[in-house]
Design an enzyme around this catalytic site. Structure first.
Site, mmCIF file in Angstrom:
data_model
loop_
_atom_site.group_PDB
_atom_site.id
_atom_site.type_symbol
_atom_site.label_atom_id
_atom_site.label_comp_id
_atom_site.label_asym_id
_atom_site.label_seq_id
_atom_site.Cartn_x
_atom_site.Cartn_y
_atom_site.Cartn_z
ATOM 1 N N PRO A 240 81.346 58.517 -16.907
ATOM 2 C CA PRO A 240 81.258 59.725 -15.437
ATOM 3 C C PRO A 240 80.891 59.751 -14.711
ATOM 4 C CG PRO A 240 80.271 61.144 -17.512
ATOM 5 C CD PRO A 240 80.474 59.480 -18.044
ATOM 6 N N ASP A 420 75.342 58.095 -13.487
ATOM 7 C CA ASP A 420 76.045 59.192 -15.302
ATOM 8 C C ASP A 420 75.932 60.955 -14.873
ATOM 9 O OD1 ASP A 420 77.345 59.892 -17.663
ATOM 10 O OD2 ASP A 420 75.468 57.892 -18.642
ATOM 11 N N HIS A 421 76.986 60.999 -14.959
ATOM 12 C CA HIS A 421 77.236 62.390 -14.400
ATOM 13 C C HIS A 421 76.172 63.125 -16.083
ATOM 14 C CE1 HIS A 421 77.498 66.103 -12.829
ATOM 15 N NE2 HIS A 421 78.687 65.537 -11.798
ATOM 16 N N ARG A 422 76.559 62.807 -17.149
ATOM 17 C CA ARG A 422 76.034 63.205 -17.964
ATOM 18 C C ARG A 422 74.253 63.286 -18.605
ATOM 19 N NH1 ARG A 422 79.149 59.207 -22.081
ATOM 20 N NH2 ARG A 422 77.606 57.716 -20.648
ATOM 21 N N VAL A 423 73.473 62.212 -17.517
ATOM 22 C CA VAL A 423 72.187 62.618 -17.592
ATOM 23 C C VAL A 423 71.981 62.705 -16.431
ATOM 24 C CG1 VAL A 423 70.062 60.808 -17.964
ATOM 25 C CG2 VAL A 423 72.071 59.798 -18.653
#
Length: 448
Positions: A240, A420-423
Site C-alpha cells: 500500500p 509502505d503504509h504497513r510499516v
C-alpha cells in the site's frame, strides 16, 4: 545450476571453459552463467574427468538442474560431481532437452558415482517449496502422493472424490489423470507460478491483433526484464504505497561538495583520492535521516516488522536491459570519500554484471536519482521487502522568500518519499523526510 539469489529461478550457461574428457581439479572454472542480475564463473569443488555436459552453452536451466557430471579420479570416493555444481534437481525440473556431450568413463567409477549417497552441498541452502498443494492425508483418512496433490490443485479436481489405486490405498498421479480425462474439457485456469504475480490483461495475441496493420518488432523478454516485470507488479499489488514530496535547498550542499573536492589529496601522479558527487552526499544524508528516525529503518516481514541498527542503502543503477540496486552497507558509519569510491566501484561492476548476490540483495531502504536526466519530480516503486524509497529529481533555480521578506534565488530539488503504509505511517514518513531535509540544508550536521 547453483542458486545465486532468493529471486533467481534459472540461469543461462553462456560459456563452457572445459570440454567433455578434460581433467578437472578443484578450483578450475567449469562454466560461466548469466542470471537476470549477474554473470558469474562457477568453479569445480572436486577432481576427476568431465564425463558429460548436459546443458550446452546458450541453453537455460532451472536452479537445481544437473548441468554436468564429473567422474573418475576422486569421484569414486567423493559425492558425484553434479553436487559440486548444484543441489539435486527436483523430479519435475528436467534439464533442457539437448544432446549430452560425453566421453566413456570406467564402469566401476560410474557405478560408484551412481551408488554413492547424495549429500547436500553446504554452500547452497535447502530451498523450501514456495507453494503447498495441501496435506498428504485427507480428512477421510486416505493419503495422496505429492504429484497427485499438485495435479489435482492445478486441474481443480477434488481429491476426496477420487478412487485410489496406489499401494496402501494412496491416491497416485494416474488416478488424478484418469479423472481429468473423463471430466468435460474447460478453459484452462491460469496457475500462479512461484514468485510470479499474475495481472489481468489482454493476451499477447490480443495485443498483437490491435496492431496487425502497423509494422512492429517483437522483442522477447530476457531474464532481467521478466524479473523486473514480476517484482514491480508484485510491489504495486501487495504494497500500500503513499507518497510525500518536499522541496530541499541544496546551496550549502553544493558548497560543501566543491570545498571537499578542492581539498581532496592527490598522489604522486596527480590523481585525486576521491571526487564527491551530489548523489554521494544524498546517500550519506539519507542514512543519517534513517538513524535519526529509527522506526522507519525497517522492512515488512509478513507477520512482523524488522527494524535495523545500521542503514544499508540500495542505489538504483541503470544497466543495459534494466536496472539493479547495489547496496552500500552501514552507510551511516562511512566517510563521504569511502561512500563515493565504493559507489563508483559497485556501479562499474553492476554495468558489467559482475556483482555478487550479497552486493545487491537486502538493504533497509533505497534511492533512485533521475535528476541527472532532467526529471523534475517522480514517484518510485518500493522494492519489497523494503518499506521506503527516496526519489530524487533535478536541481533547479527558484525564487524563495528570505527571512527579512525579500526575494532571492536558491538551488532547489524535489524529493519524493515512497512509503509502505504497513510499516511507515504518514507522520513517521513526514518525520523521516524532514530529517533528510535538515541534513541536506545543513550538511555539516551529518558529518558530526
Amino acid at each position: 545450476m547453483p542458486q545465486l539469489g532468493e529471486t533467481v529461478a534459472e540461469g543461462k550457461i553462456t560459456q563452457w571453459f572445459k570440454s567433455a574428457g578434460d581433467a578437472i581439479k578443484p578450483g578450475d572454472n567449469l562454466f560461466e552463467i548469466e542470471t537476470d542480475k549477474v554473470s558469474m564463473e562457477v568453479p569445480s569443488t572436486t577432481a576427476g574427468v568431465l564425463a558429460e555436459i548436459r546443458v550446452p552453452a546458450g541453453e537455460v536451466a532451472p536452479v537445481g538442474a544437473v548441468v554436468a557430471v564429473i567422474a573418475g579420479g576422486a569421484a569414486a570416493s567423493a559425492p558425484p560431481a553434479a553436487e559440486a555444481l548444484s543441489k539435486p534437481a527436483p523430479a519435475s525440473a528436467a534439464a533442457p532437452a539437448a544432446r549430452p556431450l560425453s566421453v566413456a568413463v570406467p564402469v566401476a567409477a560410474a557405478q560408484g558415482a551412481a551408488a554413492a549417497p547424495i549429500k547436500l552441498d553446504p554452500f547452497f541452502e535447502v530451498r523450501t517449496p514456495q507453494r503447498n498443494y495441501g496435506p498428504a492425508r485427507l480428512a477421510g483418512g486416505r493419503s495422496a502422493t505429492p504429484l497427485a496433490r499438485r495435479l489435482a490443485a492445478e486441474g481443480g479436481i477434488d481429491l476426496a472424490a477420487i478412487s485410489p489405486s496406489g499401494p496402501h490405498g494412496r491416491i497416485v498421479a494416474r488416478d488424478v489423470e484418469a479423472v481429468a480425462r473423463a471430466a468435460p474439457k474447460a478453459a484452462p485456469r491460469p496457475v500462479e507460478a512461484p514468485g510470479v504475480v499474475l495481472a489481468a490483461g489482454p493476451s499477447a495475441e490480443e495485443v498483437k491483433a490491435l496492431y496487425r496493420d502497423v509494422p512492429f518488432q517483437e522483442v522477447p523478454l530476457d531474464g532481467m526484464r521478466r524479473i523486473i516485470a514480476t517484482r514491480l507488479v508484485q510491489a504495486k499489488q501487495t504494497i500500500p504505497h503513499f507518497y510525500l514530496t518536499a522541496d530541499v535547498e541544496i546551496g550549502r550542499l553544493i558548497a560543501l561538495r566543491e570545498e571537499a573536492n578542492a581539498a581532496a589529496p592527490k598522489d604522486d601522479d596527480g590523481k585525486v583520492a576521491f571526487k564527491l558527487s551530489l548523489n554521494d552526499l544524498i546517500i550519506k544524508a539519507w542514512a543519517a535521516a534513517l538513524q535519526r528516525v529509527p522506526a522507519a529503518n525497517a522492512v515488512w516481514a509478513q507477520d512482523r516488522i524488522l527494524r535495523f541498527q545500521h542503514c544499508d542503502i540500495g542505489v538504483a543503477v541503470a544497466i543495459e536491459g534494466g536496472l539493479i540496486a547495489p547496496v552500500i552497507r552501514r552507510a551511516e558509519m562511512k566517510a563521504l570519500s569511502a561512500i563515493s569510491n565504493e559507489m563508483k566501484e559497485l556501479a562499474a561492476r553492476a554495468r558489467a554484471r559482475k556483482l555478487t548476490p550479497d552486493e545487491y540483495q537486502g538493504g533497509s531502504s533505497a534511492i533512485s536519482n533521475l535528476g541527472m536526466y532532467g526529471v523534475r519530480e517522480f514517484s518510485a516503486v518500493i522494492n519489497p521487502p523494503q518499506a521506503t524509497m527516496l526519489a530524487v529529481g533535478a536541481a533547479r533555480r527558484q525564487a524563495v522568500e528570505k527571512e527579512d521578506g525579500g526575494v532571492a534565488f536558491a538551488s532547489v530539488l524535489a524529493v519524493t518519499l515512497s512509503c509502505d503504509h504497513r510499516v511507515v505511517d504518514g507522520v513517521l514518513g513526514a518525520e523521516l523526510l524532514a530529517a533528510f531535509k535538515n541534513f541536506i540544508e545543513q550538511p555539516v550536521t551529518m558529518l558530526v
